[in-house]
Design a protein around this motif. Structure first.
Motif, PDB file in Angstrom:
ATOM      1  N   ASP A   1       5.041   2.656   8.285  1.00 43.38           N
ATOM      2  CA  ASP A   1       3.605   2.949   8.336  1.00 43.38           C
ATOM      3  C   ASP A   1       3.174   3.764   7.121  1.00 43.38           C
ATOM      4  OD1 ASP A   1       3.268   1.608  10.704  1.00 43.38           O
ATOM      5  OD2 ASP A   1       3.400   3.393  11.978  1.00 43.38           O
ATOM      6  N   PHE A   2       4.027   4.723   6.718  1.00 44.33           N
ATOM      7  CA  PHE A   2       3.739   5.531   5.535  1.00 44.33           C
ATOM      8  C   PHE A   2       3.691   4.654   4.285  1.00 44.33           C
ATOM      9  CE2 PHE A   2       5.245   8.784   2.310  1.00 44.33           C
ATOM     10  CZ  PHE A   2       4.020   9.419   2.231  1.00 44.33           C
ATOM     11  N   GLN A   3       4.589   3.664   4.209  1.00 51.49           N
ATOM     12  CA  GLN A   3       4.588   2.725   3.090  1.00 51.49           C
ATOM     13  C   GLN A   3       3.272   1.961   3.027  1.00 51.49           C
ATOM     14  OE1 GLN A   3       7.087  -0.745   3.529  1.00 51.49           O
ATOM     15  NE2 GLN A   3       7.518  -0.834   1.326  1.00 51.49           N
ATOM     16  N   ILE A   4       2.760   1.540   4.183  1.00 51.05           N
ATOM     17  CA  ILE A   4       1.483   0.811   4.224  1.00 51.05           C
ATOM     18  C   ILE A   4       0.350   1.694   3.702  1.00 51.05           C
ATOM     19  CG2 ILE A   4      -0.234  -0.226   5.765  1.00 51.05           C
ATOM     20  CD1 ILE A   4       2.122  -1.130   7.540  1.00 51.05           C
ATOM     21  N   ILE A   5       0.359   2.959   4.107  1.00 50.36           N
ATOM     22  CA  ILE A   5      -0.682   3.894   3.648  1.00 50.36           C
ATOM     23  C   ILE A   5      -0.619   4.059   2.130  1.00 50.36           C
ATOM     24  CG2 ILE A   5      -1.424   6.309   3.719  1.00 50.36           C
ATOM     25  CD1 ILE A   5      -0.468   6.370   6.648  1.00 50.36           C
ATOM     26  N   ILE A   6       0.589   4.222   1.596  1.00 48.82           N
ATOM     27  CA  ILE A   6       0.752   4.397   0.153  1.00 48.82           C
ATOM     28  C   ILE A   6       0.329   3.137  -0.599  1.00 48.82           C
ATOM     29  CG2 ILE A   6       2.448   4.738  -1.687  1.00 48.82           C
ATOM     30  CD1 ILE A   6       1.648   7.279  -0.119  1.00 48.82           C
ATOM     31  N   MET A   7       0.664   1.970  -0.059  1.00 44.22           N
ATOM     32  CA  MET A   7       0.239   0.722  -0.697  1.00 44.22           C
ATOM     33  C   MET A   7      -1.285   0.616  -0.722  1.00 44.22           C
ATOM     34  SD  MET A   7       2.726  -1.112  -1.888  1.00 44.22           S
ATOM     35  CE  MET A   7       1.965  -2.727  -1.990  1.00 44.22           C
ATOM     36  N   GLN A   8      -1.925   1.031   0.372  1.00 46.54           N
ATOM     37  CA  GLN A   8      -3.385   1.030   0.407  1.00 46.54           C
ATOM     38  C   GLN A   8      -3.961   2.008  -0.611  1.00 46.54           C
ATOM     39  OE1 GLN A   8      -3.911   1.970   4.567  1.00 46.54           O
ATOM     40  NE2 GLN A   8      -4.185  -0.178   5.158  1.00 46.54           N
ATOM     41  N   LEU A   9      -3.315   3.166  -0.752  1.00 47.95           N
ATOM     42  CA  LEU A   9      -3.748   4.144  -1.752  1.00 47.95           C
ATOM     43  C   LEU A   9      -3.661   3.568  -3.161  1.00 47.95           C
ATOM     44  CD1 LEU A   9      -4.472   7.118  -2.544  1.00 47.95           C
ATOM     45  CD2 LEU A   9      -2.004   7.559  -2.627  1.00 47.95           C
ATOM     46  N   ILE A  10      -2.554   2.885  -3.451  1.00 43.40           N
ATOM     47  CA  ILE A  10      -2.369   2.307  -4.784  1.00 43.40           C
ATOM     48  C   ILE A  10      -3.374   1.184  -5.037  1.00 43.40           C
ATOM     49  CG2 ILE A  10      -0.780   0.971  -6.238  1.00 43.40           C
ATOM     50  CD1 ILE A  10       1.515   2.538  -4.921  1.00 43.40           C
ATOM     51  N   GLU A  11      -3.481   0.261  -4.076  1.00 47.53           N
ATOM     52  CA  GLU A  11      -4.296  -0.941  -4.282  1.00 47.53           C
ATOM     53  C   GLU A  11      -5.793  -0.661  -4.208  1.00 47.53           C
ATOM     54  OE1 GLU A  11      -3.142  -4.427  -2.066  1.00 47.53           O
ATOM     55  OE2 GLU A  11      -1.078  -3.762  -1.946  1.00 47.53           O
ATOM     56  N   ASN A  12      -6.215   0.266  -3.352  1.00 44.68           N
ATOM     57  CA  ASN A  12      -7.641   0.457  -3.098  1.00 44.68           C
ATOM     58  C   ASN A  12      -8.248   1.669  -3.797  1.00 44.68           C
ATOM     59  OD1 ASN A  12      -7.564  -1.759  -1.311  1.00 44.68           O
ATOM     60  ND2 ASN A  12      -6.959  -0.448   0.397  1.00 44.68           N
TER      61      ASN A  12
END
Length: 391
Positions: free
Chosen positions: A161-172
């Motif tokens: 779940d933390f990985q998903i949050i970080i990916m969203q931070l990077i992409e968005n």
């Protein structure tokens, strides 16, 4: 037109052009607005980097405990070895070529930097990171390795779940704001008179990096050809559709269908190709490692920073691990590397911005090198499995 303006490379190119124009013609009071944004974004980036490291590296390492066992570990080891080879090959080439190539630019930047005023932000906001970069790296290794031995773990779900949050931070957040950050960097450099010397450095080293890409692919397919007793030039030529597809897509993941098809044409079994190609699209970034190492050394030479073998060797080993965890989005590899650039090589905010701009300018060629090399690794793995070295 809409598709063009959504392309990250085009946005970065536009940001560089506008940065030069703004630095030349806009008054200092307006240009300081961009410097103020850069000050805030730089602080936010420093805050986010340890989180990015943990969010990407923990799940990447924990996943090594799943899947195809020995085949997974062997593929990861060969991909990491290829990445290390790329980094060290780039180091020795850069040490031999860059000092002479960049000699005139070094003196120009030094003279300009001592005689021109710099833009200053209107205000600054300090955002201390929760962890320093090295602590985040060690923490990510410890947790990732521990989770790799757990079949069922609630913490692993939290890490995902933390990985998903970080990916969203990077992409968005981070990737969309990078062009504005780069615009501010080039505005500041133009105002201080450095920009044209920096651009001449860009042009000088891009040709060297492209030549090194070709040499790396020849080495990779020569090794694969020797092991499989096939013509390496024919093997490489077969992979060219994947190379040119990656030039257009700038994405290893989007190129997987073409890479897989061409790998099968080289005689790799369906089972091995179907496993190795998608995996290597994530963990094998030898071309990206080459770009980051070359660009980092060029900027270090330009700034008069030391670049002895011990320092760069440690950087390359850590960079190889960061590349395994790099997200598959345009600019993802350089974002995974920013923390190591700052903590191990001492990069400043301006140098980080230049690294990002230069990396994205060559993103297509790095991706093309990555995916084409995946075909060589698949050939090697296929040969090893046929000889029953994996039970």
């Amino acid at each position: 037109m809409k598709q063009l303006f959504s392309n990250l490379l085009f946005k970065v190119f536009l940001a560089i052009v506008l940065g030069i124009v703004f630095g030349l013609y806009l008054p200092e009071s307006i240009n300081r607005v961009f410097t103020t944004f850069n000050s805030f974004f730089g602080q936010f980036l420093n805050f986010a980097i340890p989180l990015i490291i943990m969010g990407l590296i923990m799940p990447a390492i924990s996943d090594l405990g799943k899947g195809a066992g020995k085949l997974l570990l062997l593929t990861a080891a060969i991909a990491y070895g290829s990445t290390l080879f790329s980094g060290f090959m780039t180091y020795f080439a850069a040490v031999s070529i860059f000092p002479q190539l960049l000699e005139s630019q070094i003196s120009n930047v030094a003279q300009i930097g001592s005689s021109k005023a710099e833009l200053t932000p209107y205000f600054t906001i300090i955002i201390p990171p929760a962890l320093d970069v090295m602590t985040a790296l060690v923490f990510a290794f410890v947790i990732g390795l521990g989770l790799s031995y757990q079949d069922k773990s609630s913490l692993k779900l939290v890490v995902k779940d933390f990985q998903i949050i970080i990916m969203q931070l990077i992409e968005n957040v981070i990737i969309p704001l990078l062009p504005l950050f780069i615009l501010g960097i080039f505005t500041s450099m133009t105002f201080s008179g450095k920009v044209f010397s920096i651009l001449s450095v860009f042009i000088s080293i891009i040709g060297v990096i492209f030549a090194l890409h070709i040499l790396l692919l020849l080495v990779q397919f020569t090794v694969a050809g020797l092991l499989t007793k096939k013509n390496p030039i024919k093997l490489l030529a077969t992979m060219m559709p994947a190379y040119f597809t990656a030039l257009g897509t700038q994405s290893s993941a989007a190129t997987i269908p073409v890479t897989l098809e061409q790998t099968l044409k080289n005689g790799v079994s369906q089972k091995i190709a179907g496993f190795v190609i998608p995996l290597c699209a994530t963990i094998h970034l030898s071309g990206s490692t080459m770009k980051i190492t070359a660009c980092a050394m060029a900027l270090m030479i330009l700034e008069g920073m030391p670049f002895d073998f011990t320092l760069i060797a440690g950087f390359i080993f850590m960079l190889g691990i960061a590349m395994v965890a790099a997200p598959g989005v345009p600019g993802g590899a350089i974002m995974a590397a920013v923390g190591i650039l700052q903590s191990m090589l001492g990069f400043t905010e301006e140098m980080t911005g230049l690294m990002i701009a230069l990396y994205i300018a060559m993103d297509s060629f790095g991706t093309a090198c990555n995916v084409t090399g995946d075909g060589a690794i698949a050939l090697i793995i296929d040969k090893v499995t046929k000889e029953k070295l994996i039970s």
